[in-house]
Scaffold this active site. Structure first.
Site, mmCIF file in Angstrom:
data_model
loop_
_atom_site.group_PDB
_atom_site.id
_atom_site.type_symbol
_atom_site.label_atom_id
_atom_site.label_comp_id
_atom_site.label_asym_id
_atom_site.label_seq_id
_atom_site.Cartn_x
_atom_site.Cartn_y
_atom_site.Cartn_z
ATOM 1 N N GLU A 1 -0.092 55.790 28.997
ATOM 2 C CA GLU A 1 0.882 55.860 30.089
ATOM 3 C C GLU A 1 0.393 56.753 31.227
ATOM 4 O O GLU A 1 1.127 57.609 31.728
ATOM 5 C CB GLU A 1 2.241 56.350 29.560
ATOM 6 N N ASP B 1 8.266 51.564 20.340
ATOM 7 C CA ASP B 1 8.647 52.864 20.890
ATOM 8 C C ASP B 1 10.046 53.305 20.478
ATOM 9 O O ASP B 1 10.968 53.225 21.283
ATOM 10 C CB ASP B 1 8.548 52.799 22.425
ATOM 11 N N GLU C 1 16.559 58.800 22.856
ATOM 12 C CA GLU C 1 16.169 58.122 24.092
ATOM 13 C C GLU C 1 16.716 56.693 24.154
ATOM 14 O O GLU C 1 17.202 56.259 25.188
ATOM 15 C CB GLU C 1 14.637 58.108 24.197
HETATM 16 O O1 GCW Z 1 8.845 56.084 25.187
HETATM 17 C C1 GCW Z 1 8.057 56.715 25.999
HETATM 18 C C2 GCW Z 1 8.988 57.621 26.726
HETATM 19 C C3 GCW Z 1 8.210 58.615 27.506
HETATM 20 C C4 GCW Z 1 7.296 59.361 26.539
HETATM 21 C C5 GCW Z 1 6.396 58.362 25.831
HETATM 22 C C6 GCW Z 1 5.514 59.027 24.796
HETATM 23 C C7 GCW Z 1 6.582 61.623 26.702
HETATM 24 O O2 GCW Z 1 9.821 56.857 27.546
HETATM 25 O O3 GCW Z 1 9.107 59.473 28.135
HETATM 26 O O4 GCW Z 1 6.546 60.331 27.205
HETATM 27 O O5 GCW Z 1 7.168 57.430 25.186
HETATM 28 O O6 GCW Z 1 5.903 59.035 23.642
HETATM 29 O O7 GCW Z 1 4.455 59.516 25.137
#
Ligand code: GCW
Length: 716
Positions: free
Chosen positions: A307, A381, A409
C-alpha cells in the site's frame, strides 16, 4: 444554593464513579456479594508473604492487596515471614525456601519460563497456597490468575494450577501516529502523549500495563505500520525509553515500526537499498543506539512494499533481503523482526487473495532465525468472515505470526457490539490439513505442527484515550479475549466471555447467562447484516464505514467492492475455484477439494469461492437470492434480540454502562438495517427478484444510500 451545590457534588461524584467503572476494565474487583463465597476466601487466606523485592514483586503484592481489599472488604495481612497457616506465599522459584521448593519441585519441569504454579500445599502440616514461577513476571501472571479465581467466585481450596503460555510473542500493534491520531482507531486519540513524554508519566500507561499483563500480553508495538521515521530519532527514542521503563516491570517489551526509507529520511543517505553496506551499517548503528537506551527492546515490525510503503523492492531486492538485513542489525541484542506479509499490488492482475501466498510461500526457509513473518488471519483484509489465510501451514520452515484486528475497521467501528474472540477461535481452530488432519492454524502458530524458534501473535489494538479505553464497553472484551487466546489459542471463546463478564460486570447468573449468549451470537449477527454467505469487502471507500457495494470507480481495481462481489444478471460471488482464479489451489489438497466445489464448500464461505446463479439451491432448499435476503434480515433480527437481552439487565449493573450499551445497540440496530437495505436494493437490481416473505421493505431508495457521505468518519 446549598441544595444546588449538593446536586452538583452528587453529580460529580456519581459521574466519576461511573467513569471509573468504565475505566477499570475487567479489573473491577467488585465486592463479593455472596457471603458463603466471601467466607471461604477469608478462611482460606489469612495473610500474604511476598518473598521478592523487585519492582515486579512489589506490583504483585500491591495488586493482591488492592484486589483483596476491594473484593472482601477487609485488608489482607502482609507478613514478613511465614507464620501459622493459610498464607498466600508469592515469590519466584529461587526465592522459595528449600522445603517449599521440595514440595513442588517436579512442577517446575512442567512450566515454561513465563509459566506459573498456583498450588495448595502442606508445609510442616500447615495449609498454605504458593504462587510461583521461574521469574517475577511469571509470578505476577500467577497473581492475576489467582485474583481472577476470586473475581469469578471460583473455589480456592485444593488449588493445583500449572499454566504456561503456548505462544511466545503476544503483542499489541498500535496503529498510532505521532500526531496522536490512530489509523482505524475508534476510541479517541493515541494513549502516547509524545509531547509530554518523557517527563510526564500518565497513570494510563501504568493501567495499560496492568491490563495487558493481567491477560498475558508481553509486547507492544507503539507505532503505526504506516510508519514515520521520526520515531527513530533521539528526540523520540528518549520518549520511547520512558515508556519502556514503565512497562518493563510488567514484563512488557516495547517494539517500534521501522520505516524502510529511514536511512534516507533521517540518516542522510542517498539510498535505503538493503544490499548497500552504508544502509546496513546505518541500521546496525541505529539498533545499537536503541539498545543502549532500552536493553530489552523487542525489535521492529515492518510493513514494506505494501500500500505504497517503501521497501526493498524499490531497489530491485525482495522481502527476504529487506528482512534479513534488519535482522542482522538487531540480532546481537536479541531483537526480532516481525515482517508483514500483507502485500498486494495494483500491477499484479492476479486475484488479490492469491498475491501474498504467491509472493511469500517461495521464501520458506530463507529468512534469518530472528525473523517472524506476520500474516493476517485471512487473505484479504480483516473482513467479518474470511477463510483462513492459505500461508498458514504452507511455510513449515518459517515462523508465522498471526495478525488479528481487534479494532473494528470493518465491523462497525466502536459502535457495534461484536465479540471477536468467536472470530479468532474460528480461525485458530481451522484445519489447514498441511500435515494431515488436525493441523489447525493454532498448531501452526504455536509451533507444535512444525517446531519454530519463534512463535507469535499480534492484535491490532482498539485502544485509545476514551475513558473506557475502547469506545464500546463490550469492545473491552475483544482486547481481553485477544490476550487470553494469545496465551492459549485453544481456549474456548465462551469461557473467555464468561470470565470477562464476571470480572467486568457481575457474577449474577441472571446477568451472565443471557449476556454471554448475546456476545456469542454477536459475531454471526454482524456477518449476516454486512456480508453473509462469504461476501466480503463491500463497505464504503476510505473510511470503511457503512455499505458501498456499488463503488466501482477507484483507481485500483482491487479496491472496488464490485471486484469482490461480481454481482450481475447471472449471479453473485467471486469464482476462486479451478474454473476461476484457482485460489483454492493454494490450500492443502483436502481443503482445496472442499472449497473448490460449491456443494462441498461450507455455505459460510460460499460466495468467497464461487460465483453462483441467483437461483442456485442452498442446503435449506432456498434459492441463493432468497437465502441471501433472509440472512440480511436474520442479522437485523439478531441485533434486535441483543437489544431485548440487554434490556433485561438493567437491575444487575450500574446505570451508566447499562445506558451506554443500550444507546450503542440502538445505533447498531439502525446501521444493521442500513446495511441490509442498501445491499438488498443494490443486489436486487441484478437479481431482478422480489424480496421473500419475512423481510422488511427498505424505507429509502438506493440513490439515497449512495448519496450518503461521511467526511469526518473516525479512524481515517
Ligand atoms: O486494511 C488496511 C487498512 C489500512 C492498514 C492496512 C494494513 C495500516 O485499511 O489502514 O494500514 O490494512 O494492514 O497495513
Amino acid at each position: 444554593m446549598t441544595s444546588l451545590r449538593f446536586v452538583f457534588w452528587f453529580l460529580l461524584i456519581s459521574f466519576s464513579a461511573a467513569a471509573q467503572k468504565d475505566y477499570k476494565l475487567w479489573l473491577q474487583y467488585d465486592k463479593i456479594l455472596n457471603p458463603q463465597v466471601a467466607q471461604e476466601y477469608n478462611l482460606t487466606v489469612k495473610g500474604v508473604v511476598s518473598l521478592g523485592n523487585s519492582e515486579t514483586s512489589k506490583i504483585s503484592l500491591k495488586e493482591l492487596e488492592n484486589g483483596w481489599t476491594n473484593m472482601l472488604g477487609n485488608k489482607i495481612e502482609i507478613k514478613s515471614k511465614i507464620e501459622g497457616e493459610n498464607n498466600l506465599i508469592i515469590g519466584s522459584q529461587s526465592s522459595l525456601s528449600s522445603d517449599i521448593q521440595k514440595t513442588i519441585l517436579s512442577d517446575f519441569d512442567k512450566i515454561s519460563n513465563e509459566g506459573f504454579i498456583i498450588k495448595s500445599i502442606l508445609l510442616k502440616n500447615k495449609k498454605q497456597i504458593v504462587i510461583t514461577g521461574k521469574n517475577d513476571v511469571a509470578v505476577l501472571y500467577g497473581v492475576y490468575r489467582f485474583l481472577r479465581l476470586v473475581q469469578t467466585n471460583k473455589s480456592i481450596k485444593n488449588l493445583s494450577i500449572l499454566d504456561s503460555p503456548k505462544i511466545n510473542l503476544r503483542v499489541l500493534n498500535h496503529w498510532d501516529n505521532l500526531d496522536r491520531t490512530v489509523e482505524r482507531g475508534y476510541a479517541g486519540f493515541s494513549l502516547w502523549n509524545w509531547q509530554k513524554l518523557p517527563d510526564f508519566i500518565d497513570q494510563r500507561y501504568i493501567d495499560y500495563a496492568r491490563a495487558n499483563t493481567s491477560i498475558g500480553i508481553n509486547g507492544t508495538v507503539l507505532t503505526n505500520v504506516n510508519a514515520n521515521a521520526l520515531i527513530l530519532t533521539p528526540q523520540y527514542l528518549e520518549k520511547v525509553e520512558a515508556l519502556a521503563n514503565v512497562f518493563r516491570p510488567y514484563g512488557i517489551k516495547v517494539y517500534l515500526t521501522a520505516r524502510f526509507s529511514a536511512p534516507i529520511e533521517i540518516g542522510g543517505l542517498k539510498t535505503a537499498d538493503p544490499k548497500d553496506n552504508a544502509v546496513a551499517n546505518w541500521w546496525k548503528e541505529k539498533a545499537k543506539e536503541i539498545y543502549k537506551r532500552i536493553p530489552d527492546f523487542g525489535g521492529f515490525l515492518v510493513k514494506a512494499n505494501s500500500e505504497g510503503q517503501p521497501g526493498p523492492q524499490n531497489y530491485g531486492r525482495d522481502h527476504v533481503d529487506g528482512a534479513n538485513m534488519l535482522a542482522d542489525a538487531v540480532a546481537p541484542f536479541g531483537g526480532v523482526i516481525m515482517w508483514r506479509a500483507f502485500v498486494y499490488s495494483e500491477h499484479d492482475a492476479n486475484d488479490r487473495a492469491k498475491q501474498a501466498y504467491a509472493e511469500f510461500q517461495p521464501y520458506d526457509g530463507k529468512f534469518k532465525d530472528n525473523v517472524i513473518v506476520q500474516v493476517k488471519n485471512g487473505a484479504i483484509d480483516f473482513q467479518p468472515r474470511e477463510p483462513f489465510h492459505p500461508l498458514f501451514g504452507a511455510m513449515p520452515k518459517t515462523p508465522l505470526m498471526m495478525e488479528f484486528q481487534i479494532t473494528q475497521e470493518y465491523l462497525g467501528f466502536s459502535t457495534h457490539l461484536v465479540y471477536l474472540p468467536k472470530l479468532f477461535q474460528e480461525v485458530l481452530a481451522s484445519d489447514t490439513y498441511q500435515k494431515g488432519k488436525g493441523a489447525t492454524v493454532a498448531k501452526v502458530i504455536d509451533g507444535s505442527l512444525s517446531p519454530q524458534k519463534l512463535t507469535g501473535i499480534a492484535g491490532v489494538s482498539n485502544i485509545g484515550n476514551d475513558i473506557n479505553w475502547t469506545g464500546h464497553p463490550f469492545a473491552q472484551a475483544n482486547w481481553y479475549g485477544f490476550g487470553r487466546l494469545a496465551w492459549d489459542p485453544y481456549l474456548d471463546s465462551e469461557i473467555i466471555a464468561d470470565e470477562w463478564l464476571r470480572g467486568t460486570f457481575s457474577n449474577n447468573e441472571n446477568f451472565v447467562k443471557p449476556v454471554k449468549q448475546m456476545m456469542m451470537q454477536s459475531r454471526e449477527a454482524v456477518v449476516n447484516y454486512m456480508t453473509p454467505l462469504g461476501l466480503h469487502h463491500i463497505m464504503d471507500t476510505g473510511h470503511h464505514y457503512g455499505p458501498g457495494p456499488w463503488v466501482s470507480d477507484l483507481s485500483r481495481p482491487e479496491w472496488n467492492p464490485t471486484y469482490y462481489h461480481k454481482a450481475d444478471k447471472n449471479g453473485i460471488g467471486f469464482d476462486r475455484s479451478k474454473t476461476g482464479t484457482n485460489a483454492t489451489a493454494q490450500y492443502a489438497p483436502q481443503v482445496e477439494k472442499m472449497f473448490d466445489t460449491s456443494e462441498t464448500c461450507p455455505e459460510i464461505d460460499l460466495l468467497w469461492f464461487h460465483h453462483l446463479s441467483w437461483d442456485y439451491k442452498l442446503k435449506n432448499g432456498q434459492t441463493l437470492w432468497n437465502g441471501l435476503v433472509l440472512k440480511y434480515q436474520e442479522g437485523v433480527n439478531q441485533v434486535q434480540e441483543m437489544q431485548n437481552t440487554w434490556n433485561t439487565t438493567e437491575k444487575y449493573i450500574d446505570n451508566e454502562r447499562f445506558k451506554e450499551v443500550q444507546m450503542l445497540l440502538e445505533i447498531q440496530y439502525k446501521e444493521a438495517k442500513w446495511w441490509r437495505d442498501a445491499c438488498l436494493l443494490y443486489f436486487g437490481q441484478y437479481s431482478c427478484k422480489e424480496l421473500p416473505a419475512g423481510v422488511e421493505k427498505p424505507t429509502q431508495s438506493l440513490e439515497y444510500f449512495k448519496s450518503l457521505k461521511f467526511p469526518f468518519a473516525p479512524g481515517n
